[in-house]
Design an enzyme around this catalytic site. Structure first.
Site, PDB file in Angstrom:
ATOM      1  N   ASN A   8      -0.679  -3.761  -3.508  1.00  0.00           N
ATOM      2  CA  ASN A   8       0.538  -3.076  -3.868  1.00  0.00           C
ATOM      3  C   ASN A   8      -0.564  -1.680  -4.016  1.00  0.00           C
ATOM      4  O   ASN A   8      -1.012  -1.574  -5.297  1.00  0.00           O
ATOM      5  CB  ASN A   8       0.822  -3.655  -5.139  1.00  0.00           C
ATOM      6  CG  ASN A   8       2.518  -4.478  -5.542  1.00  0.00           C
ATOM      7  OD1 ASN A   8       2.141  -5.468  -4.511  1.00  0.00           O
ATOM      8  ND2 ASN A   8       3.161  -4.644  -6.310  1.00  0.00           N
ATOM      9  N   THR A   9      -0.178  -0.652  -3.621  1.00  0.00           N
ATOM     10  CA  THR A   9      -0.644   0.943  -4.131  1.00  0.00           C
ATOM     11  C   THR A   9       0.643   1.967  -4.090  1.00  0.00           C
ATOM     12  O   THR A   9       1.470   1.939  -3.058  1.00  0.00           O
ATOM     13  CB  THR A   9      -1.000   1.293  -2.670  1.00  0.00           C
ATOM     14  OG1 THR A   9      -1.958  -0.430  -2.472  1.00  0.00           O
ATOM     15  CG2 THR A   9      -1.978   2.258  -2.382  1.00  0.00           C
ATOM     16  N   ASP A  19      10.190  -4.020  -7.173  1.00  0.00           N
ATOM     17  CA  ASP A  19       8.981  -3.833  -7.714  1.00  0.00           C
ATOM     18  C   ASP A  19       8.971  -3.984  -9.106  1.00  0.00           C
ATOM     19  O   ASP A  19      10.247  -3.218  -9.449  1.00  0.00           O
ATOM     20  CB  ASP A  19       8.156  -2.840  -7.342  1.00  0.00           C
ATOM     21  CG  ASP A  19       6.549  -2.683  -7.725  1.00  0.00           C
ATOM     22  OD1 ASP A  19       6.175  -4.188  -7.730  1.00  0.00           O
ATOM     23  OD2 ASP A  19       6.639  -1.916  -7.979  1.00  0.00           O
ATOM     24  N   HIS A  64      -1.349  -6.755  -7.435  1.00  0.00           N
ATOM     25  CA  HIS A  64      -0.710  -5.588  -8.825  1.00  0.00           C
ATOM     26  C   HIS A  64      -2.204  -5.077  -8.898  1.00  0.00           C
ATOM     27  O   HIS A  64      -3.342  -5.234  -9.015  1.00  0.00           O
ATOM     28  CB  HIS A  64       0.268  -5.757  -9.380  1.00  0.00           C
ATOM     29  CG  HIS A  64       1.637  -6.667  -9.467  1.00  0.00           C
ATOM     30  ND1 HIS A  64       2.409  -5.148  -9.265  1.00  0.00           N
ATOM     31  CD2 HIS A  64       2.068  -7.595  -8.929  1.00  0.00           C
ATOM     32  CE1 HIS A  64       3.716  -5.856  -9.080  1.00  0.00           C
ATOM     33  NE2 HIS A  64       3.174  -7.346  -8.275  1.00  0.00           N
ATOM     34  N   ALA A 119      -4.453  -2.102  -7.113  1.00  0.00           N
ATOM     35  CA  ALA A 119      -4.873  -2.882  -7.021  1.00  0.00           C
ATOM     36  C   ALA A 119      -5.172  -0.944  -5.835  1.00  0.00           C
ATOM     37  O   ALA A 119      -6.011  -0.815  -4.619  1.00  0.00           O
ATOM     38  CB  ALA A 119      -3.940  -3.248  -5.445  1.00  0.00           C
TER      39      ALA A 119
HETATM   40  P1  13P Z   1      -1.946   0.773  -8.371  1.00  0.00           P
HETATM   41  O1  13P Z   1      -1.465   2.007  -9.908  1.00  0.00           O
HETATM   42  O2  13P Z   1      -2.328   0.597  -8.100  1.00  0.00           O
HETATM   43  O3  13P Z   1      -1.182   2.048  -6.777  1.00  0.00           O
HETATM   44  O4  13P Z   1      -0.677  -0.096  -8.773  1.00  0.00           O
HETATM   45  C1  13P Z   1       1.346  -0.410  -7.717  1.00  0.00           C
HETATM   46  C2  13P Z   1       1.174  -1.424  -8.731  1.00  0.00           C
HETATM   47  O5  13P Z   1       0.775  -2.516  -8.423  1.00  0.00           O
HETATM   48  C3  13P Z   1       2.872  -1.760  -8.308  1.00  0.00           C
HETATM   49  O6  13P Z   1       3.676  -3.021  -8.993  1.00  0.00           O
HETATM   50  O1  G3H Z   2       3.964  -0.521 -11.149  1.00  0.00           O
HETATM   51  C1  G3H Z   2       4.255   0.360 -11.070  1.00  0.00           C
HETATM   52  C2  G3H Z   2       4.578   1.494  -9.765  1.00  0.00           C
HETATM   53  O2  G3H Z   2       3.223   1.803  -9.826  1.00  0.00           O
HETATM   54  C3  G3H Z   2       6.164   1.993 -10.252  1.00  0.00           C
HETATM   55  O3  G3H Z   2       5.682   2.581 -10.992  1.00  0.00           O
HETATM   56  O4  G3H Z   2       7.760   2.663 -12.443  1.00  0.00           O
HETATM   57  O5  G3H Z   2       6.590   4.694 -12.664  1.00  0.00           O
HETATM   58  O6  G3H Z   2       7.931   3.532 -10.556  1.00  0.00           O
HETATM   59  P1  G3H Z   2       7.555   3.529 -12.024  1.00  0.00           P
HETATM   60 ZN    ZN Z   3       2.773  -3.466 -10.666  1.00  0.00          ZN
END
Ligand code: 13P
Ligand code: G3H
Ligand code: ZN
Length: 310
Positions: free
Chosen positions: A253-254, A82, A210, A212
């Site tokens: 994405n969650t 990600d 993203h 979401a």
């Molecule tokens: P949220 O912060 O809404 O859960 O989004 C997560 C995300 O986009 C990870 O790539």
């Molecule tokens: O979009 C980001 C994700 O929520 C991951 O977050 O980089 O803190 O692991 P992180």
């Molecule tokens: Zn994201």
């Protein structure tokens, strides 16, 4: 069943008009909660791992855990990087067991984003691994006061078409008004669904949303009942997610909702039993609540029962 590519899972979702959850994991309990939730609903799943998660848990631990989960589960599972930005991490994922990577060069000007993304696509496709690209910047719509600012931030459909053609990405994350985290909207929540429709019409490939998380009220109440402070937290309304899916979003994405569930469950245990210090008693309920949240997500996304290609 073993790991499958993102392309495989998302092209099926694109054909079937549903979305698959991409759930961020950082440790064993989150992974197990997510996987149990999807297995029980017979849903495909994308396990999303950020660079931060890799740095936290360790690359080899992540790959070994997710591979094991895939081997033990009768559902299609994708191991996806990600928001990849670090060239070395992206390359390690491509050659070291991931089946999908995201290259996030969305902070760069369009030409540079195309050039950097295309390079990753070449490298990944040579190994049979799918690639997600991002175009536009994630920011809540009402933070953009002027039309110019809005246009500069949200994805331009014409640019999206060019980006997809010139990079060869397998799926695209456009910016349509969501943002990461628990505080997505100050006023009324609103996604630019008209823009989404036009982007999908032009590119046709699976699209990714993203930022979401919906920030479910009952989870928020759990966190705050046991001492958490999250004033003004607000997520994407589930009805708008449903509409976005009907307009071509296939990967959702969650992360935030899982973080909130874990925090709420842990706070509850610690508040109700001041003598507890067994990690299994502290993290077990968090794993269970994540599983429940994932059940609700699968129902919302429409991916239940699709594990066997249905
Ligand atoms: P949220 O912060 O809404 O859960 O989004 C997560 C995300 O986009 C990870 O790539
Ligand atoms: O979009 C980001 C994700 O929520 C991951 O977050 O980089 O803190 O692991 P992180
Ligand atoms: Zn994201």
């Amino acid at each position: 069943m073993g790991l499958v590519t993102g392309k495989e899972v998302l092209e099926a979702a694109n054909r079937g008009g549903y979305a698959v959850g991409a759930f961020n994991i950082n440790n064993l309990e989150i992974l197990q909660g997510v996987v149990a939730g999807c297995v029980e609903k017979s849903s495909p799943v994308i396990i999303a791992v950020s660079e931060g998660a890799i740095n936290y848990a360790g690359f080899d631990y992540i790959v070994a855990m997710v591979r094991t989960a895939a081997e033990l589960s009768p559902i299609p599972m994708v191991l996806h990087l990600d928001h990849g930005r670090d060239k070395e991490i992206i390359s390690r994922c491509i050659h070291g067991g991931f089946t999908s990577v995201m290259i996030d060069a969305s902070h760069l000007p369009l030409e540079d984003n195309i050039r950097v993304t295309r390079r990753v696509v070449e490298m990944a496709h040579a190994e049979g691994i799918s690639v997600e690209g991002e175009l536009g910047r994630l920011q809540g719509i009402e933070e953009m006061v002027s039309v110019e600012e809005r246009e500069a931030t949200l994805t331009d459909p014409q640019e999206a078409e060019r980006f997809v053609e010139e990079t060869g990405v397998d799926f695209l994350a456009p910016a349509i008004g969501t943002s990461h985290g628990a505080f997505k909207f100050k006023g009324k929540a609103k996604l630019d669904l008209k823009r989404l429709r036009e982007i999908k019409r032009r590119v046709g490939i699976p699209l990714v949303l993203h930022g979401a998380s919906t920030v479910p009220q009952r989870i928020l109440e759990l966190v705050t009942r046991y001492g958490g402070e999250l004033k003004e937290a607000k997520g994407v309304p589930p009805e708008q997610l449903k509409e976005a899916i009907s307009l071509g979003i296939n990967k959702i994405n969650t992360d935030t909702d899982l973080r909130l569930a874990l925090t709420g469950a842990v706070r509850k245990v610690l508040a109700e039993d001041r003598g507890v210090f067994d990690p299994r008693k502290i993290l077990g309920p968090a794993r269970d609540l994540i599983r429940e949240v994932v059940h609700e997500k699968v129902d919302l996304f429409g991916s239940g029962g699709k594990a066997l290609g249905g």
